[in-house]
Structures are given as structure tokens and as C-alpha cells.
Write a protein that holds these residues in place. Structure first.
Motif, PDB file in Angstrom:
ATOM      1  N   LEU A   1      38.050  82.207  88.474  1.00  0.00           N
ATOM      2  CA  LEU A   1      39.031  82.910  87.639  1.00  0.00           C
ATOM      3  C   LEU A   1      40.205  82.006  87.276  1.00  0.00           C
ATOM      4  N   GLN A   2      40.716  81.253  88.233  1.00  0.00           N
ATOM      5  CA  GLN A   2      41.843  80.365  87.940  1.00  0.00           C
ATOM      6  C   GLN A   2      41.439  79.257  86.977  1.00  0.00           C
ATOM      7  N   SER A   3      40.263  78.702  87.174  1.00  0.00           N
ATOM      8  CA  SER A   3      39.848  77.586  86.322  1.00  0.00           C
ATOM      9  C   SER A   3      39.418  78.036  84.930  1.00  0.00           C
TER      10      SER A   3
ATOM     11  N   VAL B   1      50.466  85.479  79.549  1.00  0.00           N
ATOM     12  CA  VAL B   1      49.418  86.274  80.202  1.00  0.00           C
ATOM     13  C   VAL B   1      48.615  85.398  81.158  1.00  0.00           C
ATOM     14  N   ALA B   2      48.247  84.204  80.715  1.00  0.00           N
ATOM     15  CA  ALA B   2      47.496  83.283  81.571  1.00  0.00           C
ATOM     16  C   ALA B   2      48.317  82.893  82.790  1.00  0.00           C
ATOM     17  N   THR B   3      49.589  82.650  82.589  1.00  0.00           N
ATOM     18  CA  THR B   3      50.476  82.290  83.706  1.00  0.00           C
ATOM     19  C   THR B   3      50.570  83.434  84.709  1.00  0.00           C
ATOM     20  N   ASN B   4      50.713  84.662  84.216  1.00  0.00           N
ATOM     21  CA  ASN B   4      50.799  85.821  85.115  1.00  0.00           C
ATOM     22  C   ASN B   4      49.488  86.041  85.863  1.00  0.00           C
ATOM     23  N   LEU B   5      48.367  85.893  85.173  1.00  0.00           N
ATOM     24  CA  LEU B   5      47.072  86.025  85.850  1.00  0.00           C
ATOM     25  C   LEU B   5      46.914  84.960  86.926  1.00  0.00           C
ATOM     26  N   PHE B   6      47.309  83.726  86.605  1.00  0.00           N
ATOM     27  CA  PHE B   6      47.229  82.654  87.594  1.00  0.00           C
ATOM     28  C   PHE B   6      48.035  83.023  88.837  1.00  0.00           C
ATOM     29  N   GLN B   7      49.215  83.592  88.646  1.00  0.00           N
ATOM     30  CA  GLN B   7      50.057  83.963  89.776  1.00  0.00           C
ATOM     31  C   GLN B   7      49.408  85.054  90.631  1.00  0.00           C
ATOM     32  N   VAL B   8      48.752  86.018  89.988  1.00  0.00           N
ATOM     33  CA  VAL B   8      48.047  87.063  90.744  1.00  0.00           C
ATOM     34  C   VAL B   8      46.903  86.440  91.541  1.00  0.00           C
ATOM     35  N   TYR B   9      46.122  85.583  90.877  1.00  0.00           N
ATOM     36  CA  TYR B   9      44.994  84.935  91.561  1.00  0.00           C
ATOM     37  C   TYR B   9      45.492  84.042  92.696  1.00  0.00           C
ATOM     38  N   GLU B  10      46.600  83.355  92.476  1.00  0.00           N
ATOM     39  CA  GLU B  10      47.142  82.471  93.512  1.00  0.00           C
ATOM     40  C   GLU B  10      47.649  83.282  94.706  1.00  0.00           C
TER      41      GLU B  10
END
Length: 128
Positions: A67-69, A79-88
Motif C-alpha cells: 500500500l505504501q509503495s 491524499v497520498a500523504t495522509n494515506l501514507f501516514q495512516v499506513y505508517e
């Protein structure tokens, strides 16, 4: 595990899901679904004090990596930055479970991923 067992396991996993590799939307749906399942199992273990399943720890790490990659920060912007933060956040909580640190927030991660999955299922992929 012997070579034959490993090969057999790989083939079963390869055939387990019939994904259209050309459909990135479906790949994300399957990845989020598998992450949700693994987080549910891990959250239950955290709640009951049971040992964490190595299988579900590995699946969660793998799904999070996928998901992160898959994020496109140029096109996806905030949106991508926020998703990355959730995944992280989820990756860090799974890491805490892996390290046997007390009280990883796995139920919170599962709830976040469930919400993302529900939203993702409502998105209709655009025809190219």
C-alpha cells in the motif's frame, strides 16, 4: 520447510486469488482486505494476551509495504500523504506487536483500515 513444501505453498498462494493484474483498483481492494483480516487477528491477540501469529504479522507488514509503495505523491498530493501516514501508523503498531511491546494500538489500525476499505470499495475506477 523443504523445497517441495515451499514450492507447494507458493503455488497455493499464487492460485488463491484470481486477480486481474491490469486492475490496480482490485489489487488495492484485495490488499486492504487482507490487511484488515490480519489486523483483526492481531488485535484479538492483543486484547486476549494470546501470542501474535507470525503469519498475520508477516501478512500485515507485506500489505502495508504494498500500500505504501503504490502511492503516487505527485498525482495524489495531500491524499497520498495522509494515506501514507495512516499506513505508517499501522506499520509502527504492527512493529510494536512484533517486538512484543505492551499495548499496540492494533484495534485502532484495524478500524482505520476498515474505513479506508469501505471508502475504496465505493470508488469506481475510471476507464482509461
Amino acid at each position: 520447510m523443504t523445497f517441495l513444501n515451499a514450492r507447494s505453498t507458493y503455488r497455493r498462494a499464487e492460485n488463491a486469488t484470481n486477480l486481474d493484474a491490469a486492475d490496480p483498483h482490485e489489487i488495492i481492494v484485495v490488499t486492504l482486505t487482507e490487511l484488515e483480516k490480519s489486523l483483526a487477528v492481531l488485535a484479538k491477540a492483543a486484547e486476549t494476551g494470546a501470542p501474535y501469529s507470525p503469519h498475520h504479522l508477516n501478512r500485515a507488514f507485506t500489505a502495508i509495504y504494498i500500500l505504501q509503495s503504490s502511492l503516487d505523491f505527485e498525482k495524489g498530493g495531500e491524499v497520498a500523504t495522509n494515506l501514507f501516514q495512516v499506513y505508517e501508523y499501522c506499520r509502527l503498531q504492527v512493529s510494536e506487536a512484533f517486538s512484543r511491546k505492551p499495548d499496540p494500538k492494533l484495534a485502532s489500525c484495524k478500524d482505520n483500515i476498515s474505513a479506508l476499505l469501505a471508502a475504496w470499495r465505493q470508488i469506481k475506477p475510471t476507464e482509461v
